[in-house]
Design a protein around this motif. Structure first.
Motif, mmCIF file in Angstrom:
data_model
loop_
_atom_site.group_PDB
_atom_site.id
_atom_site.type_symbol
_atom_site.label_atom_id
_atom_site.label_comp_id
_atom_site.label_asym_id
_atom_site.label_seq_id
_atom_site.Cartn_x
_atom_site.Cartn_y
_atom_site.Cartn_z
ATOM 1 N N ARG A 5 0.751 -1.031 -0.046
ATOM 2 C CA ARG A 5 -0.270 -0.075 0.043
ATOM 3 C C ARG A 5 0.949 1.328 -0.248
ATOM 4 O O ARG A 5 1.922 1.199 0.383
ATOM 5 N N PRO A 6 0.604 2.004 -0.757
ATOM 6 C CA PRO A 6 1.563 3.260 -0.907
ATOM 7 C C PRO A 6 1.428 4.398 0.393
ATOM 8 O O PRO A 6 0.323 3.919 1.505
ATOM 9 N N HIS A 7 2.488 4.551 0.917
ATOM 10 C CA HIS A 7 2.593 5.626 1.888
ATOM 11 C C HIS A 7 1.602 6.939 1.897
ATOM 12 O O HIS A 7 1.883 7.027 1.351
ATOM 13 N N THR A 8 1.342 7.071 2.697
ATOM 14 C CA THR A 8 0.682 7.973 3.029
ATOM 15 C C THR A 8 0.831 9.433 3.338
ATOM 16 O O THR A 8 0.640 10.096 2.608
ATOM 17 N N GLY A 9 2.149 9.378 3.976
ATOM 18 C CA GLY A 9 3.706 10.189 3.760
ATOM 19 C C GLY A 9 2.882 11.143 5.600
ATOM 20 O O GLY A 9 2.048 11.118 6.105
ATOM 21 N N ARG A 10 3.850 11.943 5.787
ATOM 22 C CA ARG A 10 3.483 13.050 6.648
ATOM 23 C C ARG A 10 2.430 13.532 6.538
ATOM 24 O O ARG A 10 1.192 14.548 7.514
ATOM 25 N N ARG A 11 2.272 14.703 5.484
ATOM 26 C CA ARG A 11 0.757 15.159 4.943
ATOM 27 C C ARG A 11 0.064 14.985 5.747
ATOM 28 O O ARG A 11 -1.134 15.514 6.470
ATOM 29 N N GLU A 14 -0.394 14.506 9.601
ATOM 30 C CA GLU A 14 0.022 16.088 10.213
ATOM 31 C C GLU A 14 -1.859 16.404 9.966
ATOM 32 O O GLU A 14 -1.624 17.212 11.052
ATOM 33 N N ALA A 15 -2.433 16.404 8.964
ATOM 34 C CA ALA A 15 -2.909 17.297 9.009
ATOM 35 C C ALA A 15 -4.577 16.333 9.342
ATOM 36 O O ALA A 15 -5.529 17.118 10.416
ATOM 37 N N THR A 16 -4.674 15.495 9.830
ATOM 38 C CA THR A 16 -5.660 14.466 10.640
ATOM 39 C C THR A 16 -5.294 14.570 12.323
ATOM 40 O O THR A 16 -5.679 14.765 13.220
ATOM 41 N N ARG A 17 -4.013 14.968 12.506
ATOM 42 C CA ARG A 17 -3.509 15.459 14.164
ATOM 43 C C ARG A 17 -3.892 16.760 13.985
ATOM 44 O O ARG A 17 -4.636 17.010 15.106
ATOM 45 N N GLN A 18 -3.505 17.420 13.099
ATOM 46 C CA GLN A 18 -4.182 19.242 13.358
ATOM 47 C C GLN A 18 -5.444 18.606 13.027
ATOM 48 O O GLN A 18 -6.138 19.959 14.647
ATOM 49 N N ALA A 19 -6.243 18.333 12.666
ATOM 50 C CA ALA A 19 -8.141 18.043 13.164
ATOM 51 C C ALA A 19 -8.776 17.697 14.236
ATOM 52 O O ALA A 19 -9.461 18.046 14.909
ATOM 53 N N ILE A 20 -7.560 16.470 15.009
ATOM 54 C CA ILE A 20 -7.617 16.247 16.257
ATOM 55 C C ILE A 20 -7.625 17.178 17.011
ATOM 56 O O ILE A 20 -8.361 17.715 18.135
#
Length: 192
Positions: A5-11, A14-20
């Motif tokens: 599975r392609p790596h989803t990457g930090r971006r 980080e977007a999910t983390r910021q949403a939380i």
């Protein structure tokens, strides 16, 4: 043939983390002192509860991380060449940040919950230690420039600021405004 599975990457992470973090702060601002759960934070952020626990061990840790990021943005650590200007900048910014309708409930919740959660109490000590270090650095630069006596107790000066801040913030008996910030700054510097 096996396809990874392609790596989803930090971006994306980080977007999910910021949403939380944003959801936690928003919910606290709207809660009017009521408890906000990890489930509610996860729902508001559009993620599963396990995603929240991937980054934080508790609700308090989420809130502390939120405040840490906000304080880095809202409470500067200036170096203008004047101890009074720099200290006043930090005091005013701290007072304003604590009045923010989103930040204030989160900070009050952290203080309240840290009394019952040793892990959160340790995290809160780390958070406040960073803020204390920033003020101590401003005062140390002032001492190096001769604006503060060489024998001044810089830790006591920091305590004078935070003593007034926490006392007024927690009890709410008197304002934390720019006028108080200026008088407190002058009072701290006048005795040292």
């Amino acid at each position: 043939m096996h396809h990874e599975r392609p790596h989803t990457g930090r971006r994306r992470n980080e977007a999910t983390r910021q949403a939380i973090l944003d959801a936690a702060l928003r919910l606290l601002g709207e809660s009017e002192g009521a408890s906000v759960t990890v489930d509610a934070i996860a729902r508001a952020a559009g993620v599963g509860k396990q995603t929240v626990y991937r980054w934080w061990p508790s609700k308090g840790a989420v809130l502390l991380d939120t405040l840490t990021e906000r304080s880095a943005l809202q409470v500067p650590t200036p170096d203008s060449g004047s101890v009074r200007t720099d200290l006043l900048t930090i005091v005013e910014a701290t007072f304003r940040s604590a009045q923010d309708p989103l930040t204030a409930p989160a900070l009050r919740t952290l203080v309240r919950e840290s009394a019952h959660d040793p892990h959160l109490a340790d995290l809160l000590r780390t958070f406040t230690a960073r803020r204390r270090d920033a003020i101590h650095a401003v005062l140390a630069r002032g001492r190096e420039r001769g604006e503060i006596a060489a024998d001044a107790d810089l830790n006591l000066m920091v305590d004078e600021f935070y003593g007034v801040f926490w006392y007024r913030f927690i009890l709410g008996h008197a304002p934390l405004d720019d006028g108080v910030a200026a008088r407190l700054t002058d009072s701290i510097l006048a005795r040292h």
